[in-house]
Motif scaffolding. Structure first.
Motif, PDB file in Angstrom:
ATOM      1  N   TYR A  33       3.493 -13.981   3.666  1.00  0.00           N
ATOM      2  CA  TYR A  33       2.039 -13.970   3.760  1.00  0.00           C
ATOM      3  C   TYR A  33       1.577 -15.413   3.830  1.00  0.00           C
ATOM      4  CZ  TYR A  33      -2.689 -12.119   2.823  1.00  0.00           C
ATOM      5  OH  TYR A  33      -4.011 -11.757   2.921  1.00  0.00           O
ATOM      6  N   GLY A  34       1.332 -15.894   5.050  1.00  0.00           N
ATOM      7  CA  GLY A  34       0.966 -17.285   5.234  1.00  0.00           C
ATOM      8  C   GLY A  34      -0.525 -17.507   5.116  1.00  0.00           C
ATOM      9  N   ALA A  48      -1.134  -8.213  -0.225  1.00  0.00           N
ATOM     10  CA  ALA A  48       0.300  -8.424  -0.387  1.00  0.00           C
ATOM     11  C   ALA A  48       0.958  -7.267  -1.119  1.00  0.00           C
ATOM     12  CB  ALA A  48       0.549  -9.738  -1.142  1.00  0.00           C
ATOM     13  N   ASP A  49       0.301  -6.771  -2.150  1.00  0.00           N
ATOM     14  CA  ASP A  49       0.868  -5.658  -2.917  1.00  0.00           C
ATOM     15  C   ASP A  49       0.884  -4.373  -2.098  1.00  0.00           C
ATOM     16  OD1 ASP A  49       1.739  -4.784  -5.735  1.00  0.00           O
ATOM     17  OD2 ASP A  49       0.181  -3.331  -5.239  1.00  0.00           O
ATOM     18  N   GLN A  50      -0.203  -4.109  -1.383  1.00  0.00           N
ATOM     19  CA  GLN A  50      -0.290  -2.895  -0.564  1.00  0.00           C
ATOM     20  C   GLN A  50       0.778  -2.897   0.527  1.00  0.00           C
ATOM     21  OE1 GLN A  50      -2.738  -0.173  -0.653  1.00  0.00           O
ATOM     22  NE2 GLN A  50      -3.019  -0.948  -2.725  1.00  0.00           N
ATOM     23  N   VAL A  51       0.929  -4.015   1.224  1.00  0.00           N
ATOM     24  CA  VAL A  51       1.927  -4.112   2.291  1.00  0.00           C
ATOM     25  C   VAL A  51       3.331  -3.994   1.734  1.00  0.00           C
ATOM     26  CG1 VAL A  51       2.950  -5.652   4.017  1.00  0.00           C
ATOM     27  CG2 VAL A  51       0.467  -5.441   3.857  1.00  0.00           C
ATOM     28  N   GLY A  52       3.602  -4.703   0.658  1.00  0.00           N
ATOM     29  CA  GLY A  52       4.937  -4.665   0.069  1.00  0.00           C
ATOM     30  C   GLY A  52       5.367  -3.274  -0.327  1.00  0.00           C
ATOM     31  N   ASN A  53       4.450  -2.530  -0.924  1.00  0.00           N
ATOM     32  CA  ASN A  53       4.772  -1.172  -1.359  1.00  0.00           C
ATOM     33  C   ASN A  53       4.792  -0.179  -0.206  1.00  0.00           C
ATOM     34  OD1 ASN A  53       4.999  -0.881  -4.507  1.00  0.00           O
ATOM     35  ND2 ASN A  53       3.390  -2.393  -4.161  1.00  0.00           N
ATOM     36  N   VAL A  60       7.603 -10.001  -1.421  1.00  0.00           N
ATOM     37  CA  VAL A  60       6.567 -10.582  -0.580  1.00  0.00           C
ATOM     38  C   VAL A  60       6.366 -12.016  -1.042  1.00  0.00           C
ATOM     39  CG1 VAL A  60       4.163 -10.510   0.157  1.00  0.00           C
ATOM     40  CG2 VAL A  60       5.407  -8.371  -0.224  1.00  0.00           C
ATOM     41  N   LEU A  61       6.588 -12.959  -0.115  1.00  0.00           N
ATOM     42  CA  LEU A  61       6.508 -14.374  -0.443  1.00  0.00           C
ATOM     43  C   LEU A  61       5.225 -14.972   0.132  1.00  0.00           C
ATOM     44  CD1 LEU A  61      10.195 -15.431   0.363  1.00  0.00           C
ATOM     45  CD2 LEU A  61       9.243 -14.630  -1.814  1.00  0.00           C
ATOM     46  N   PHE A  62       4.443 -15.616  -0.717  1.00  0.00           N
ATOM     47  CA  PHE A  62       3.271 -16.343  -0.253  1.00  0.00           C
ATOM     48  C   PHE A  62       3.732 -17.660   0.355  1.00  0.00           C
ATOM     49  CE2 PHE A  62       1.613 -13.288  -3.169  1.00  0.00           C
ATOM     50  CZ  PHE A  62       0.352 -12.972  -2.679  1.00  0.00           C
ATOM     51  N   LEU A  95       7.229  -8.244  -7.515  1.00  0.00           N
ATOM     52  CA  LEU A  95       7.366  -8.163  -6.064  1.00  0.00           C
ATOM     53  C   LEU A  95       7.059  -9.498  -5.398  1.00  0.00           C
ATOM     54  CD1 LEU A  95       7.680  -6.330  -3.495  1.00  0.00           C
ATOM     55  CD2 LEU A  95       5.216  -5.923  -3.651  1.00  0.00           C
ATOM     56  N   PHE A  96       6.278 -10.346  -6.072  1.00  0.00           N
ATOM     57  CA  PHE A  96       5.757 -11.561  -5.460  1.00  0.00           C
ATOM     58  C   PHE A  96       6.641 -12.783  -5.716  1.00  0.00           C
ATOM     59  CE2 PHE A  96       1.092  -9.962  -5.802  1.00  0.00           C
ATOM     60  CZ  PHE A  96       1.311  -9.125  -4.729  1.00  0.00           C
TER      61      PHE A  96
END
Length: 215
Positions: A33-34, A48-53, A60-62, A95-96
């Protein structure tokens, strides 16, 4: 001259109710997630949480940038301060994580260069690049986009006023449409307004402690 795609790419929508399957031997599925994250806010975290799940990603890496390669360059505070706010914001969500490739490289943060570097360093990963609907519309202008589209899977998240269409392959994920922007947060801080519930409490405290966005 860049080679243009001859046909419109198909898009796919994924919801959290769909079953994700994973078998042994598959590559790790890593979301990226850039952004400038100036500052990071609750909408970033929700997306990020919605996409990851929804996609069953392993993490999911910022991916904080240094100088965004967009026409509308935005003034931002130094990367280290933005990085510290990201670290505070993602605490408590296993997750992050954070990817520092662009901060370490410096200069203009071209996504093509970042993905090429990460795929070389981590061939065990498949990368899913998360972008908002505004950036999906902007994809044809991205640096070396035709090559990049073959190296990474784009994941689109809807934004009001933008279409869910692209000639490049995009997986669309349903996520709450929450209209929070870093620009608005900076303006609120500068004018002395509350940013509670717009950013995590620790991020709000960090902004206040370091007197950020007051000029």
């Amino acid at each position: 001259m860049q080679r243009q795609a001859s046909t419109a790419a198909k898009t796919q929508t994924v919801t959290q109710t769909e079953t994700q399957t994973e078998t042994a031997g598959h590559k790790r599925r890593v979301g990226l997630y850039g952004g400038t994250f100036n500052p990071i806010h609750n909408s970033h975290l929700i997306v990020a949480d919605q996409v990851g799940n929804a996609l069953g990603l392993d993490e999911v890496l910022f991916l904080p940038d240094v100088i965004p390669p967009h026409v509308d360059h935005k003034e931002s505070i130094e990367p280290q301060l933005r990085l510290e706010m990201i670290q505070l914001a993602i605490e408590g969500n296993p997750l992050f994580g954070i990817e520092l490739a662009e901060v370490k490289r410096g200069g203009i943060s071209y996504t093509f260069d970042t993905i090429a570097e990460l795929k070389r360093l981590h061939p065990e990963n498949d990368y899913y690049f998360i972008i908002g609907g505004d950036m999906v519309e902007y994809l044809p202008k991205w640096h070396r986009i035709d090559e990049l589209a073959k190296m990474v899977t784009f994941v689109g998240v809807q934004r009001l006023g933008y279409q869910t269409k692209s000639k490049y392959p995009v997986i669309w994920v349903d996520a709450p449409l929450i209209n929070i922007s870093s620009t608005d947060i900076r303006h609120r801080v500068e004018s002395g307004q509350s940013i509670r519930y717009l950013v995590p409490d620790k991020v709000a405290e960090f902004i206040k402690e370091h007197h950020l966005y007051l000029e």
